[in-house]
Design a protein around this motif. Structure first.
Motif, PDB file in Angstrom:
ATOM      1  N   ILE A   1       0.867  -1.254   0.098  1.00  0.00           N
ATOM      2  CA  ILE A   1       0.003   0.134  -0.073  1.00  0.00           C
ATOM      3  C   ILE A   1       1.009   1.365   0.081  1.00  0.00           C
ATOM      4  CG2 ILE A   1      -1.797   1.220   1.647  1.00  0.00           C
ATOM      5  CD1 ILE A   1      -2.742  -1.542   2.512  1.00  0.00           C
ATOM      6  N   ASN A   2       0.743   1.997  -1.140  1.00  0.00           N
ATOM      7  CA  ASN A   2       1.542   3.229  -1.065  1.00  0.00           C
ATOM      8  C   ASN A   2       0.464   4.407  -0.631  1.00  0.00           C
ATOM      9  OD1 ASN A   2       3.966   2.870  -2.474  1.00  0.00           O
ATOM     10  ND2 ASN A   2       2.989   2.584  -4.211  1.00  0.00           N
ATOM     11  N   ASN A   3       0.890   4.957   0.527  1.00  0.00           N
ATOM     12  CA  ASN A   3      -0.092   5.966   1.095  1.00  0.00           C
ATOM     13  C   ASN A   3       0.869   7.078   1.594  1.00  0.00           C
ATOM     14  OD1 ASN A   3      -2.393   7.051   2.215  1.00  0.00           O
ATOM     15  ND2 ASN A   3      -1.858   6.010   3.981  1.00  0.00           N
ATOM     16  N   ALA A   4       2.143   7.221   1.228  1.00  0.00           N
ATOM     17  CA  ALA A   4       3.067   8.439   1.887  1.00  0.00           C
ATOM     18  C   ALA A   4       2.787   9.776   0.772  1.00  0.00           C
ATOM     19  CB  ALA A   4       4.319   7.960   1.642  1.00  0.00           C
ATOM     20  N   GLY A   5       2.780  10.612   1.150  1.00  0.00           N
ATOM     21  CA  GLY A   5       2.708  12.038   0.398  1.00  0.00           C
ATOM     22  C   GLY A   5       3.009  13.083   1.324  1.00  0.00           C
ATOM     23  N   VAL A   6       3.200  14.356   0.498  1.00  0.00           N
ATOM     24  CA  VAL A   6       3.385  15.425   1.186  1.00  0.00           C
ATOM     25  C   VAL A   6       2.621  16.540   0.517  1.00  0.00           C
ATOM     26  CG1 VAL A   6       5.895  15.003   2.121  1.00  0.00           C
ATOM     27  CG2 VAL A   6       5.426  16.099  -0.331  1.00  0.00           C
ATOM     28  N   TYR A   7       2.037  17.860   1.082  1.00  0.00           N
ATOM     29  CA  TYR A   7       1.452  18.611   0.569  1.00  0.00           C
ATOM     30  C   TYR A   7       2.168  19.814   0.927  1.00  0.00           C
ATOM     31  CZ  TYR A   7      -2.756  21.420  -0.837  1.00  0.00           C
ATOM     32  OH  TYR A   7      -3.543  22.259  -1.451  1.00  0.00           O
ATOM     33  N   LEU A   8       3.251  20.107   0.422  1.00  0.00           N
ATOM     34  CA  LEU A   8       4.165  21.506   0.786  1.00  0.00           C
ATOM     35  C   LEU A   8       3.743  22.613   0.035  1.00  0.00           C
ATOM     36  CD1 LEU A   8       7.527  19.508   0.374  1.00  0.00           C
ATOM     37  CD2 LEU A   8       6.283  19.614   2.372  1.00  0.00           C
TER      38      LEU A   8
ATOM     39  N   SER B   1      12.155  24.309  -5.734  1.00  0.00           N
ATOM     40  CA  SER B   1      12.538  23.131  -4.897  1.00  0.00           C
ATOM     41  C   SER B   1      11.087  22.628  -4.182  1.00  0.00           C
ATOM     42  CB  SER B   1      13.419  23.738  -3.862  1.00  0.00           C
ATOM     43  OG  SER B   1      12.888  24.615  -2.897  1.00  0.00           O
ATOM     44  N   ILE B   2      10.133  23.521  -3.796  1.00  0.00           N
ATOM     45  CA  ILE B   2       9.313  23.001  -3.304  1.00  0.00           C
ATOM     46  C   ILE B   2       8.468  21.745  -4.331  1.00  0.00           C
ATOM     47  CG2 ILE B   2       6.913  23.233  -2.400  1.00  0.00           C
ATOM     48  CD1 ILE B   2       7.799  25.852  -1.243  1.00  0.00           C
ATOM     49  N   LEU B   3       8.283  22.044  -5.620  1.00  0.00           N
ATOM     50  CA  LEU B   3       7.808  21.041  -6.526  1.00  0.00           C
ATOM     51  C   LEU B   3       8.905  19.905  -6.682  1.00  0.00           C
ATOM     52  CD1 LEU B   3       5.479  20.504  -8.488  1.00  0.00           C
ATOM     53  CD2 LEU B   3       7.020  21.688 -10.330  1.00  0.00           C
ATOM     54  N   ASP B   4      10.047  20.197  -6.637  1.00  0.00           N
ATOM     55  CA  ASP B   4      11.056  19.210  -6.488  1.00  0.00           C
ATOM     56  C   ASP B   4      10.762  18.043  -5.273  1.00  0.00           C
ATOM     57  OD1 ASP B   4      11.986  20.018  -8.836  1.00  0.00           O
ATOM     58  OD2 ASP B   4      13.923  20.919  -7.954  1.00  0.00           O
ATOM     59  N   GLU B   5      10.714  18.740  -4.247  1.00  0.00           N
ATOM     60  CA  GLU B   5      10.601  17.790  -2.981  1.00  0.00           C
ATOM     61  C   GLU B   5       9.165  17.012  -3.172  1.00  0.00           C
ATOM     62  OE1 GLU B   5      10.644  18.084   1.573  1.00  0.00           O
ATOM     63  OE2 GLU B   5      11.414  19.888   0.384  1.00  0.00           O
ATOM     64  N   THR B   6       7.983  17.514  -3.473  1.00  0.00           N
ATOM     65  CA  THR B   6       6.801  17.282  -3.505  1.00  0.00           C
ATOM     66  C   THR B   6       6.789  15.894  -4.586  1.00  0.00           C
ATOM     67  OG1 THR B   6       5.590  19.062  -3.071  1.00  0.00           O
ATOM     68  CG2 THR B   6       4.408  17.445  -4.158  1.00  0.00           C
ATOM     69  N   MET B   7       7.522  16.227  -5.891  1.00  0.00           N
ATOM     70  CA  MET B   7       7.489  15.342  -6.778  1.00  0.00           C
ATOM     71  C   MET B   7       8.345  13.915  -6.319  1.00  0.00           C
ATOM     72  SD  MET B   7       5.436  15.784  -9.430  1.00  0.00           S
ATOM     73  CE  MET B   7       5.974  14.859 -10.524  1.00  0.00           C
ATOM     74  N   ALA B   8       9.141  14.331  -5.724  1.00  0.00           N
ATOM     75  CA  ALA B   8      10.150  13.204  -5.155  1.00  0.00           C
ATOM     76  C   ALA B   8       9.536  12.203  -4.086  1.00  0.00           C
ATOM     77  CB  ALA B   8      11.368  13.763  -4.508  1.00  0.00           C
TER      78      ALA B   8
END
Length: 102
Positions: free
Chosen positions: A27-34, A46-53
């Protein structure tokens, strides 16, 4: 496991394989909303880079690392969980895109 860290993912897959020798469900459930309330063109890249990473490449690398365990046993299921921020129904107002206000 840190899904933005490929070594962490690799170690987790090795641990699952060594301790259990199988994986029935991933189950893939990890995510960020930076980037909440930030417009795409005004946002620091860099925020988009970290979000996509985390949100895209994290899920991708987790799947790639764990699929061999499922293939070895000839069975497995992958469930990718998303938030409503990526739902088309949430894009009804002017200028909205998936996860982002343009």
């Amino acid at each position: 496991m840190d899904v933005a860290n490929q070594e962490s993912i690799r170690q987790a897959a090795l641990t699952v394989n060594e301790q259990f020798g199988r994986l029935d469900v991933l189950i893939n459930n990890a995510g960020v909303y930076l980037d909440e309330n930030k417009k795409l063109m005004a946002m620091d890249p860099s925020i988009l880079d970290e979000t996509m990473a985390t949100n895209f490449f994290g899920a991708y690398h987790v799947i790639r690392s764990f699929i061999p365990i499922m293939e070895k046993q000839g069975y497995g299921r992958i469930i990718n969980v998303s938030s409503e921020y990526g739902a088309m129904s949430e894009m009804s107002y002017q200028g909205a895109g998936a996860y982002k206000i343009v």
